[in-house]
Design a protein around this motif. Sequence first.
Motif, PDB file in Angstrom:
ATOM      1  N   PRO A 302      75.450  50.392  91.368  1.00 52.27           N
ATOM      2  CA  PRO A 302      74.767  50.782  90.345  1.00 52.27           C
ATOM      3  C   PRO A 302      74.931  49.790  89.414  1.00 52.27           C
ATOM      4  O   PRO A 302      76.243  49.586  89.327  1.00 52.27           O
ATOM      5  CB  PRO A 302      75.952  51.638  90.091  1.00 52.27           C
ATOM      6  CG  PRO A 302      76.860  52.222  91.024  1.00 52.27           C
ATOM      7  CD  PRO A 302      76.506  51.344  92.307  1.00 52.27           C
ATOM      8  N   ARG A 303      74.618  49.058  88.584  1.00 55.67           N
ATOM      9  CA  ARG A 303      74.736  48.244  87.250  1.00 55.67           C
ATOM     10  C   ARG A 303      73.068  48.899  86.278  1.00 55.67           C
ATOM     11  O   ARG A 303      71.909  49.184  86.567  1.00 55.67           O
ATOM     12  CB  ARG A 303      73.641  46.601  88.180  1.00 55.67           C
ATOM     13  CG  ARG A 303      74.605  45.962  89.347  1.00 55.67           C
ATOM     14  CD  ARG A 303      74.034  45.076  89.485  1.00 55.67           C
ATOM     15  NE  ARG A 303      74.138  44.205  88.298  1.00 55.67           N
ATOM     16  CZ  ARG A 303      75.021  42.644  88.301  1.00 55.67           C
ATOM     17  NH1 ARG A 303      75.215  42.628  89.137  1.00 55.67           N
ATOM     18  NH2 ARG A 303      74.788  42.544  87.408  1.00 55.67           N
ATOM     19  N   HIS A 304      73.583  48.896  85.750  1.00 57.07           N
ATOM     20  CA  HIS A 304      72.307  48.809  83.932  1.00 57.07           C
ATOM     21  C   HIS A 304      71.673  47.551  83.585  1.00 57.07           C
ATOM     22  O   HIS A 304      72.658  46.522  83.524  1.00 57.07           O
ATOM     23  CB  HIS A 304      73.402  49.435  83.156  1.00 57.07           C
ATOM     24  CG  HIS A 304      72.772  49.898  81.435  1.00 57.07           C
ATOM     25  ND1 HIS A 304      72.260  49.439  80.581  1.00 57.07           N
ATOM     26  CD2 HIS A 304      72.329  51.283  81.729  1.00 57.07           C
ATOM     27  CE1 HIS A 304      71.393  50.356  79.871  1.00 57.07           C
ATOM     28  NE2 HIS A 304      71.516  50.707  80.048  1.00 57.07           N
ATOM     29  N   ALA A 305      70.619  47.991  83.647  1.00 58.63           N
ATOM     30  CA  ALA A 305      69.432  46.529  83.221  1.00 58.63           C
ATOM     31  C   ALA A 305      68.581  47.354  82.568  1.00 58.63           C
ATOM     32  O   ALA A 305      67.634  48.772  82.888  1.00 58.63           O
ATOM     33  CB  ALA A 305      69.158  46.329  84.806  1.00 58.63           C
ATOM     34  N   VAL A 306      67.566  46.560  82.343  1.00 57.28           N
ATOM     35  CA  VAL A 306      65.816  47.507  81.539  1.00 57.28           C
ATOM     36  C   VAL A 306      65.336  46.569  82.944  1.00 57.28           C
ATOM     37  O   VAL A 306      65.322  45.825  83.163  1.00 57.28           O
ATOM     38  CB  VAL A 306      65.478  45.480  80.250  1.00 57.28           C
ATOM     39  CG1 VAL A 306      64.104  46.083  80.416  1.00 57.28           C
ATOM     40  CG2 VAL A 306      66.665  46.284  78.622  1.00 57.28           C
TER      41      VAL A 306
END
Length: 333
Positions: A302-306
């Motif tokens: 899991p990663r936070h990205a646009v």
Amino acid sequence: MAEIVAPEGAPLAIAVVSCERLEDSLAFYCDRIGFDAADTVRWRGPDFEALWGVGGGGEARAALLTAQGCAVGRILLVEFAGARRQRIQVTPNSQVFGLANLNFYVSDAAAAVSELRRDGYDFWTEATQHSLTAGVGNPIEVLFDGPDGVAINLVQLASPDPQTRIGQMRAYVERQGYTRRGFTPVVTTSHVVRSLARARAFYEQVLRMGALIDEQMSAEHVNAFLRLPQGARTHITFMQGNHMFGKIALSEPLNYAARCVDLKPRAVAPNIGYLAQGFEVAELGAALEAARHLEAELVAPPRHAVLPGLGPRRSAIVRNPGSGALQWLIQRA
């Protein structure tokens, strides 16, 4: 008979298609099918590289397509660039394990076929009516090769009886209407698996879908329609989330698995074709924990990205334990 069997289930939100040339694929899905495209964006950076495993320097142009403003059954077109290896087509033939086609409902299959043939598309067979059990009803279907080697299945809902599953879907589509070109969003997508039990457990326990239709197919006209071997027997289960669209058609070859090509090593970026199924889930952490209990391989942590067309989101990719197909889990906004 309830229309929605899994009110808390996550339907297919996005089918991810890696395209040879973005403009050609946009022309098909927008001009021919009637989807609306968000702005094309340049997708790159460490988060993008980690998500799709493309390595340093990889990037893409991407556009999210939506039909009728529906957040279900969308398509994300991605044209990868800067790849360090040759791109091959994901699906070499019709007998595969993995993500196999995109289905759209149409009001008149014969008319759609005539129009698409004029545009140069080749159909596998003539439009075929399938006779399923009394509680399911009768669809008319036809398959052809769309852009990027993605098989496209057009379905006319022939049964008007509201006591059948087909009749319920027909009434729903008539209420919702069609795109400006007479098609729906992606209503169903085919997923051919080695183990239907393990694949179904993923959709039930991770995505909270429910089984809508469960049958065994062996009719010769159906096998010919799907380009399957003579005498083929197939177990099919349609999984549904909280929407009439975005269903998953699971199928397990019962007596011809040895002939099927495994798409797991091919359905990876930057290869051309149907790469992944995307689902918006209420709690990404809970979905990943459920996937871990099913021994689903974690491909992209899991990663936070646009994300193109979606904005800032947290997401991860796992492999479905029934087939190895990529399942992109996206935290709901």
